[in-house]
Every structure is written in C-alpha cells, then in structure tokens.
Design an enzyme around this catalytic site. Structure first.
Site, PDB file in Angstrom:
ATOM      1  N   HIS A 100    -128.151  28.032  57.634  1.00  0.00           N
ATOM      2  CA  HIS A 100    -128.426  29.195  57.427  1.00  0.00           C
ATOM      3  C   HIS A 100    -129.754  29.919  57.949  1.00  0.00           C
ATOM      4  O   HIS A 100    -130.136  30.709  58.580  1.00  0.00           O
ATOM      5  CB  HIS A 100    -128.844  29.378  55.956  1.00  0.00           C
ATOM      6  CG  HIS A 100    -128.033  28.861  55.200  1.00  0.00           C
ATOM      7  ND1 HIS A 100    -128.021  27.951  54.149  1.00  0.00           N
ATOM      8  CD2 HIS A 100    -126.671  29.498  55.028  1.00  0.00           C
ATOM      9  CE1 HIS A 100    -126.795  27.834  53.637  1.00  0.00           C
ATOM     10  NE2 HIS A 100    -125.911  28.645  54.356  1.00  0.00           N
ATOM     11  N   LYS A 136    -117.817  29.941  42.867  1.00  0.00           N
ATOM     12  CA  LYS A 136    -118.347  28.729  43.447  1.00  0.00           C
ATOM     13  C   LYS A 136    -119.418  28.631  41.783  1.00  0.00           C
ATOM     14  O   LYS A 136    -120.248  29.221  41.059  1.00  0.00           O
ATOM     15  CB  LYS A 136    -118.961  27.979  44.521  1.00  0.00           C
ATOM     16  CG  LYS A 136    -118.147  28.639  45.476  1.00  0.00           C
ATOM     17  CD  LYS A 136    -119.095  28.555  47.175  1.00  0.00           C
ATOM     18  CE  LYS A 136    -118.631  28.962  48.041  1.00  0.00           C
ATOM     19  NZ  LYS A 136    -118.831  28.638  48.870  1.00  0.00           N
ATOM     20  N   ARG A 151    -119.658  28.499  62.072  1.00  0.00           N
ATOM     21  CA  ARG A 151    -119.802  27.225  62.923  1.00  0.00           C
ATOM     22  C   ARG A 151    -117.954  26.964  63.587  1.00  0.00           C
ATOM     23  O   ARG A 151    -118.545  25.993  64.452  1.00  0.00           O
ATOM     24  CB  ARG A 151    -119.515  26.244  61.998  1.00  0.00           C
ATOM     25  CG  ARG A 151    -121.021  25.954  60.926  1.00  0.00           C
ATOM     26  CD  ARG A 151    -120.668  25.336  59.863  1.00  0.00           C
ATOM     27  NE  ARG A 151    -120.315  26.522  59.028  1.00  0.00           N
ATOM     28  CZ  ARG A 151    -120.679  26.034  57.783  1.00  0.00           C
ATOM     29  NH1 ARG A 151    -121.260  25.471  57.243  1.00  0.00           N
ATOM     30  NH2 ARG A 151    -119.993  26.761  56.582  1.00  0.00           N
ATOM     31  N   SER A 153    -123.817  23.481  53.320  1.00  0.00           N
ATOM     32  CA  SER A 153    -124.508  23.273  51.693  1.00  0.00           C
ATOM     33  C   SER A 153    -123.043  22.537  51.448  1.00  0.00           C
ATOM     34  O   SER A 153    -124.015  21.372  50.006  1.00  0.00           O
ATOM     35  CB  SER A 153    -124.151  24.234  50.843  1.00  0.00           C
ATOM     36  OG  SER A 153    -125.287  25.404  52.113  1.00  0.00           O
TER      37      SER A 153
HETATM   38  O1  PNS Z   1    -122.290  31.357  51.345  1.00  0.00           O
HETATM   39  P1  PNS Z   1    -120.628  31.685  50.491  1.00  0.00           P
HETATM   40  O2  PNS Z   1    -120.224  31.158  49.467  1.00  0.00           O
HETATM   41  O3  PNS Z   1    -119.714  31.812  51.519  1.00  0.00           O
HETATM   42  O4  PNS Z   1    -121.043  33.610  50.517  1.00  0.00           O
HETATM   43  C1  PNS Z   1    -119.692  34.377  49.948  1.00  0.00           C
HETATM   44  C2  PNS Z   1    -120.520  35.432  49.664  1.00  0.00           C
HETATM   45  C3  PNS Z   1    -121.538  35.514  48.150  1.00  0.00           C
HETATM   46  C4  PNS Z   1    -121.141  36.358  51.171  1.00  0.00           C
HETATM   47  C5  PNS Z   1    -119.759  36.228  48.860  1.00  0.00           C
HETATM   48  O5  PNS Z   1    -118.953  35.864  48.459  1.00  0.00           O
HETATM   49  C6  PNS Z   1    -119.576  38.225  48.933  1.00  0.00           C
HETATM   50  O6  PNS Z   1    -119.860  38.778  49.344  1.00  0.00           O
HETATM   51  N1  PNS Z   1    -120.266  37.985  47.321  1.00  0.00           N
HETATM   52  C7  PNS Z   1    -120.568  38.934  46.968  1.00  0.00           C
HETATM   53  C8  PNS Z   1    -119.446  39.884  45.556  1.00  0.00           C
HETATM   54  C9  PNS Z   1    -118.895  41.037  46.798  1.00  0.00           C
HETATM   55  O7  PNS Z   1    -119.211  41.363  47.124  1.00  0.00           O
HETATM   56  N2  PNS Z   1    -117.767  40.200  47.291  1.00  0.00           N
HETATM   57  C10 PNS Z   1    -116.192  40.840  47.849  1.00  0.00           C
HETATM   58  C11 PNS Z   1    -116.340  40.590  49.564  1.00  0.00           C
HETATM   59  S1  PNS Z   1    -115.499  41.266  50.328  1.00  0.00           S
END
Ligand code: PNS
Length: 164
Positions: free
Chosen positions: A17, A41, A90, A127
């Site tokens: 990150h 999650k 990645r 992670s």
């Molecule tokens: O590190 P991660 O868990 O892959 O991140 C995922 C994240 C937090 C970027 C995604 O779940 C997200 O954008 N959550 C916020 C809610 C939202 O906007 N959802 C619609 C996304 S298309």
C-alpha cells in the site's frame, strides 16, 4: 489542484500500500488515503486503529492525509474534491476485482481510476497474506510499516492467539 483518493480496507496497511501511496504522492498534489469502515470483510483491526497505523506510515509525506470513509466512495471523493481514485495492481486477479469497481465508480459520478503497477519488491504482499502469516506465528515485520506488526500480533492475541 489535483487530488487523488487511495481507498482500501488497510487491514493492515502494508509496504505494498505504502509503495502505491508514495508514488501517487509524486503524481498528484494531494493524496487522501481512505480507510473503509463499512467493508463487507470482517476486519481484524478496528477502523480507528487502521486509520492511526496508516497515518503513522505516511507521516513523512506532507501531501498525504488519512481519513475513514463510510458510505459510497464516490461521495467521499466529491467531498474531498477528488476526481481520481488511485489503486495498485499486482496482477490479473487484482484487475478482475478492481475493474468492475472502477467502471461502477465512473458510472456513478465520472470519477476515474488510475492504476499503478505494484513495485517488484512488494508484489507478493497482501493484507490477507500478512494476517495469515502472523496468525501462524510467522514473521511479518518486513512486510508492513513500523509498528503495524505489533498491532496485528496484539489483535490476534486478543482474539485467542497467533496459532490455529
Ligand atoms: O482493500 P479493499 O478491501 O479491496 O478495498 C475495497 C474498497 C474499500 C475500496 C471498496 O469496498 C469500496 O469502495 N467500498 C466503499 C463503498 C462503495 O463505494 N462501494 C461501491 C464501490 S463500486
């Protein structure tokens, strides 16, 4: 002024990150690391701790700040004045997961997603793998910023130990 939002669960923040954030900080005037508090999650670390660890990790980058995000990411971007989302890639499986989100976010408000290829030295870091290694008693301090390993071990211990 160009502002990019770098979103994620950051459970915990890793050197992978940090690599993306550092390189983003050289490309944009401001980078906001957005720590999702409503992740689907089940996080190991609570959102305040994830924010705190991320803030410590980017403390040397003057144009980077860290904030929790609840609700839609595109709303957070609008409030932050950001028209770009910043993500690391990645490999193909990351792209499979990221592309629908990038397209949906662009559909919602027109926000674009910029993908940076992961640095070679951090390509293997995720992670989920960091937590798995720690859960089984393995060494993680060279995979995460200073202080993060201790926080992960403490959270695992609070949940009943580092080994299955
Ligand atoms: O590190 P991660 O868990 O892959 O991140 C995922 C994240 C937090 C970027 C995604 O779940 C997200 O954008 N959550 C916020 C809610 C939202 O906007 N959802 C619609 C996304 S298309």
């Amino acid at each position: 002024m160009s502002t990019a939002v770098c979103p994620g669960s950051f459970d915990p923040i890793t050197l992978g990150h940090l690599d993306v954030v550092r390189r983003g900080a050289a490309l944009f005037d401001e980078v906001v690391v957005a720590v999702a508090s409503n992740s689907a999650k089940q996080p190991l670390l609570d959102v305040d701790e994830r924010v705190e660890l991320a803030a410590r990790a980017v403390a040397d980058l003057p144009n980077v700040r860290v904030a929790p995000v609840t609700g839609l990411l595109v709303d957070f971007c609008r409030d932050a004045g950001a028209d770009v989302l910043l993500k690391g890639l990645r490999g193909g499986s990351d792209l499979d997961a990221e592309l629908p989100m990038a397209l949906m976010n662009r559909h919602l408000t027109g926000v674009e997603t910029v993908f940076l290829p992961a640095g070679r030295t951090v390509l293997h870091i995720a992670s989920s793998l960091v937590k798995d290694v720690a859960r089984h008693g393995g060494e993680i301090d060279d995979l995460v910023p200073p202080g993060v390993g201790d926080a992960v071990r403490a959270a695992l211990a609070a949940r009943g130990g580092t080994r299955p």
